[in-house]
Design an enzyme around this catalytic site. Structure first.
Site: not given
Ligand code: 5RP
Length: 223
Positions: A83, A103
């Protein structure tokens, strides 16, 4: 930070049991989970997975995780994802990686949701944080104006100089608000009532557990 993501991926992969249908999130932290899950599959864990993005599906296939199609699933047993921001009420902003529509569809169909984030993503309120909205390409200019008339700063997500196009063939408008979100459900419904808005990156009221990975290699859990 990479160490924390690897720890989180390992932690979440240990929660997966034989014969489960597993939803795979997207992003760098979810990728760590997919790799750890693959190690468990190579040791004999029997699961099937469905992915929330082409990138996650490709990574899973490359790492010998069996993929199952949505038409063959009655329920996803467990969904694991990262997230962008979370709070103690298990409200989240997702979508900085642009996969939030798929998601949210997978998360909504899951019995259990595990969110893996490093502790820096736990914040008190979402004031001034970008909130991603997936928006229909047709009339996107109207949708953007409506959002601005509601008082939000609204910007198209860009891919170099072009408007970024999602896997669902839509665009993303990131909004910024000047107040805290007191009632996330009301706010979400207000955004979804705009005709061109397909989905928001606000996740809440889900059967989720948030695993916070810490610098000292331990974890806190928000249940
Ligand atoms: C993609 C998302 C990802 O879960 C969110 O951006 C977190 O990414 P990361 O683990 O690279 O920080 O919501 O749509």
């Amino acid at each position: 930070m990479d160490r924390i993501k690897i720890n989180l991926g390992q932690y979440a992969s240990q929660l997966i049991k034989d014969n489960q249908i597993v939803g795979l999130g997207s992003g760098t932290t979810a990728n760590c989970f997919i790799k750890s899950l693959s190690a468990r599959v190579s040791q004999g864990l029997k699961i099937k997975a469905i992915a929330s993005s082409i990138e996650s599906e490709n990574l899973a296939k490359k790492n010998n995780i069996p993929i199952i199609e949505s038409k063959d699933i009655d329920q996803i047993d467990i969904y694991v994802d990262g997230a962008d921001f979370v709070n103690q009420k298990k409200e989240m902003i997702k979508g900085y990686g642009a996969a939030f529509v798929k998601e949210k569809i997978l998360a909504s169909f899951s019995k259990e949701i595990i969110i893996i984030v490093d502790e820096s993503k736990l914040i008190k309120n979402f004031l001034k944080k970008k909130i991603p909205l997936e928006v229909c390409l047709f009339g996107k200019e109207f949708t953007k104006k409506i959002l601005e008339r509601l008082g939000y700063t609204a910007n198209y997500r860009k891919d170099n100089n072009d408007i970024f196009i999602t896997e669902n063939n839509n665009c993303i408008i990131d909004i910024e608000i000047n107040q805290n979100i007191d009632d996330i459900n009301n706010f979400n419904l207000k955004l979804l009532s705009i005709a061109g808005v397909i989905q928001t990156g606000l996740f809440y009221n889900l059967p989720s557990k948030i695993i916070l990975g810490k610098m000292d290699n331990t974890f806190d859990i928000i249940k």
